[in-house]
Motif scaffolding. Structure first.
Motif, PDB file in Angstrom:
ATOM      1  N   ASP A  41       0.597 -30.193 -66.149  1.00  0.00           N
ATOM      2  CA  ASP A  41      -0.137 -30.776 -67.275  1.00  0.00           C
ATOM      3  C   ASP A  41      -1.606 -30.369 -67.217  1.00  0.00           C
ATOM      4  N   ALA A  42      -2.187 -30.564 -66.013  1.00  0.00           N
ATOM      5  CA  ALA A  42      -3.610 -30.284 -65.846  1.00  0.00           C
ATOM      6  C   ALA A  42      -3.915 -28.824 -66.155  1.00  0.00           C
ATOM      7  N   LEU A  43      -3.084 -27.966 -65.576  1.00  0.00           N
ATOM      8  CA  LEU A  43      -3.311 -26.552 -65.783  1.00  0.00           C
ATOM      9  C   LEU A  43      -3.169 -26.185 -67.251  1.00  0.00           C
ATOM     10  N   GLU A  44      -2.157 -26.764 -67.844  1.00  0.00           N
ATOM     11  CA  GLU A  44      -1.955 -26.418 -69.258  1.00  0.00           C
ATOM     12  C   GLU A  44      -3.139 -26.866 -70.109  1.00  0.00           C
ATOM     13  N   ARG A  45      -3.631 -28.070 -69.734  1.00  0.00           N
ATOM     14  CA  ARG A  45      -4.805 -28.555 -70.472  1.00  0.00           C
ATOM     15  C   ARG A  45      -5.968 -27.558 -70.325  1.00  0.00           C
ATOM     16  N   ARG A  46      -6.207 -27.121 -69.094  1.00  0.00           N
ATOM     17  CA  ARG A  46      -7.309 -26.185 -68.859  1.00  0.00           C
ATOM     18  C   ARG A  46      -7.076 -24.890 -69.629  1.00  0.00           C
ATOM     19  N   MET A  47      -5.794 -24.468 -69.613  1.00  0.00           N
ATOM     20  CA  MET A  47      -5.505 -23.233 -70.330  1.00  0.00           C
ATOM     21  C   MET A  47      -5.842 -23.392 -71.808  1.00  0.00           C
TER      22      MET A  47
END
Lengths: 567, 112
Positions: A518-524
């Motif tokens: 989730d976090a990574l996707e948000r950053r992406m």
């Protein structure tokens, strides 16, 4: 009758036989005593000679329509009648019906003075008269040797006896002459010299304080006969001779499978049960539930509608029934239904032979499909004898296609161990019950040592005896070995806990992963948005540059044209 | 044993019928032994019991059922029915001494 007795129906036609009606004896002799001839029955005191002779007469009168004369030189008619009344022989009735004549010949040396020559014509007259009066076909002389104490001249007596036996033959009477066993010869007075057609020897041997009656046909002129010593019984039903010998190894092998009565045990065998007609050894130390499993076995047989004969040697039938009830088996019900029968007797009650003989008789009468013997280790005696007896017992069962379950108490003593192994090679299947002692408790386990002709589980299985019977438990076989009882339970609990832990850990990891994703996707997304913004900016600047360029170019064109005009 | 018997017999002083002998001879047909026995018996009785005896001859071939009554086995058998007790002598009675003893005959001019 078992095949060891030469088939009874092949008796030669040349020699007529008079059936005695004694169970088994007529089989051994292929039809009975030689008809119209004298036979000698000899033995020591108390061997049952008189009873044998009387049975011969009573059966002749009752079953074969041959009246008989009993000439007694020892007992009075009243005593004879009283002695055999317990067997259900009504001598007085037979006498009244003219089927039996009893003549008591009283010989008292002290009352007789001899003077000059004489013969025993009086005996002939009496015998002839008695025989004629009822039309006798059978005669018993019991015990004619008493005459030797009544008269002084043995030479004359011998001559007269020879004449008497000749006379009996002439008249075509089937005679039984009894004689007391003598030293070095069959009878005290050597009667066997005169009665040469058929000689039967009765014996009553005591070994280890146990008496066994045995019968042997010493000779039988003109006829084949069983030559062995056969045990015989005298009980409430009279005499029965039991032709038990080891039969040949020639018997049908059934591939039909029957249940052992314990489902878990059946499951250990690929075929789902034991072969019909096989012999099964169930061995185990005290308290492992041999009798309980045997009860299951019997119950299963009765459930299938088969007949089961249960020989018990250490408990009474009532005890077995009560104990079986505690595991949910209704054995008394099967007894009432006529499918189950108990035969309880202490092993010390008779000798081994006699047990065998008795079982033989019981098998004949009950005709069971399944036999349980509990336990065979109760038989005591010389190893070889016990072994031979059990071997014959098994042979007997196998020859009749009877499935046999033998339980055996295996002590740690060498004798029993040896006994087990000696027998085990004869058994088709061997189930071993064991106690496992660990962690302060005792657990029962079971395993199949062998099961001929079928693949079977190699596992040691724990079983429990519950209200609902014997239950096999799924085995715990893990890295820590085979565990039983509470060790198995605690190990199972430990494993359960470990599994839960592992499960929770996995869940946690899964959650963590999702969170990271989730976090990574948000950053992406953010980065993509920033990139887009920068692209927009760049595009705008580029567009402005293009416009500026175009303006400049236009200006330059305009200037040039201006300059050109001026030149 | 016969030697002992006489004592109690003689004891009853009166001898109600001291001399009377009832003898029964069992034979089976007219065999030589039987004939000899009968002849011996008659001679013997005449010698020792003249006038105080009776002889009954029973031929078992004619009356076989009588054999059991007196427990006759041997032929010939002489049975002394009287005086009591019953005594049996078997054989052709050729041994006079034995017959005397067997029948326990007291000569008329006996002790007393």
């Amino acid at each position: 009758m078992p095949p060891d007795v030469i088939a009874a129906d092949t008796a030669p036609a040349t020699l007529l036989k008079a059936p005695t009606g004694i169970d088994g004896f007529d089989n051994i002799t292929l039809g009975g005593l030689p008809a119209g001839r004298p036979s000698l029955v000899c033995g020591a005191a108390g061997c049952g000679k008189t009873l044998f002779a009387m049975t011969f007469l009573v059966n002749g009168a009752n079953r074969y329509g041959e009246p008989g004369v009993f000439m007694s030189f020892e007992e009075r008619a009243e005593d004879l009648a009283a002695n055999v009344a317990s067997l259900g022989y009504d001598l007085d009735g037979l006498v009244a019906d003219g089927k039996l004549a009893i003549d008591h010949v009283h010989v008292e040396r002290s009352e007789i003075e001899e003077s000059g020559e004489y013969d025993l014509e009086g005996l002939f007259v009496r015998l002839g008269f008695a025989a004629d009066s009822i039309g006798a076909k059978r005669v018993v002389l019991d015990t004619i040797e008493t005459l030797f104490s009544g008269f002084t001249d043995p030479m004359l007596l011998r001559a007269e006896l020879r004449r008497l036996f000749g006379w009996i033959k002439e008249r075509g009477l089937t005679a039984v002459i009894t004689g007391e066993r003598g030293e070095g010869q069959l009878t005290r007075q050597g009667l066997e010299e005169y009665v040469s057609d058929c000689v039967v020897l009765l014996d009553n041997r005591v070994a280890d304080q146990i008496t066994t009656r045995r019968l042997r046909v010493v000779k039988y002129r003109g006829s084949a006969h069983g030559t062995n010593e056969y045990p015989f019984l005298i009980d409430g039903d009279g005499i029965s001779v039991l032709p038990v010998t080891s039969s040949g190894l020639n018997r049908p092998a059934s591939s039909e499978v029957v249940s052992s009565g314990v489902p878990g045990l059946d499951a250990m065998l690929r075929s789902g049960g034991l072969y019909r007609g096989s012999s099964i050894l169930l061995s185990g130390v005290a308290g492992t539930g041999k009798t309980t499993i045997a009860s299951h076995f019997a119950d299963a047989a009765c459930r299938r509608g088969e007949r089961c004969l249960f020989f018990v040697f250490e408990e009474s039938a009532q005890e077995i029934c009560r104990n079986a009830e505690s595991v949910g088996l209704d054995l008394p019900g099967w007894v009432k239904a006529g499918l189950l029968r108990f035969e309880a007797a202490r092993p010390s009650l008779y000798g081994l032979e006699m047990h065998l003989a008795r079982m033989h008789r019981d098998l004949d009468r009950f005709q069971p499909d399944v036999v349980v013997m509990d336990p065979i280790s109760a038989f005591r005696g010389p190893d070889t004898e016990v072994h031979a007896t059990l071997l014959r017992m098994m042979d007997l069962l196998k020859s009749r296609g009877i499935t046999g379950l033998f339980t055996s108490l295996r002590n740690d003593g060498a004798l029993q161990e040896g006994g087990d192994q000696g027998l085990s090679s004869l058994m088709d299947a061997w189930i071993r019950l064991q106690d496992l002692e660990a962690d302060g408790e005792r657990n029962r386990t079971l395993y199949l040592i062998k099961a001929r002709g079928m693949s079977h589980s190699n596992q040691v299985r724990e079983y429990r005896i519950t209200d609902a019977g014997v239950e096999l438990i799924e085995p715990y076989v893990g890295p820590e070995g085979v565990l039983t009882g509470s060790a198995r339970l605690s190990q199972a609990a430990r494993e359960q806990a470990a599994m839960t832990r592992r499960h929770q850990e996995a869940q946690r990891r899964r959650r963590e992963l999702a969170r990271k994703r989730d976090a990574l996707e948000r950053r992406m997304q953010e980065m993509r948005a920033a990139l887009e913004a920068e692209e927009d900016e760049a595009n705008l600047l580029l567009t402005q540059d293009d416009v500026h360029e175009a303006v400049l170019a236009d200006d330059r064109t305009a200037v040039a044209s201006l300059r050109g005009a001026a030149e | 044993m016969t030697g002992l018997e006489p004592l109690p017999e003689r004891a009853p002083g009166g001898d109600p019928d001291p001399g009377h002998y009832h003898l029964r001879l069992y034979v089976a047909g007219q065999t030589s032994k039987s004939l000899k026995a009968l002849a011996n018996l008659k001679r013997f009785c005449e010698e020792h019991l003249a006038g105080r005896y009776e002889i009954e001859v029973i031929d078992l071939l004619e009356n076989p059922r009588l054999a059991a009554g007196d427990q006759v086995l041997a032929i010939p058998t002489l049975v002394r029915k009287l005086p009591a007790p019953l005594k049996r002598i078997i054989g052709d009675l050729s041994n006079t001494e034995k017959v005397l003893v067997g029948l326990d005959i007291r000569p008329r001019a006996a002790p007393v």
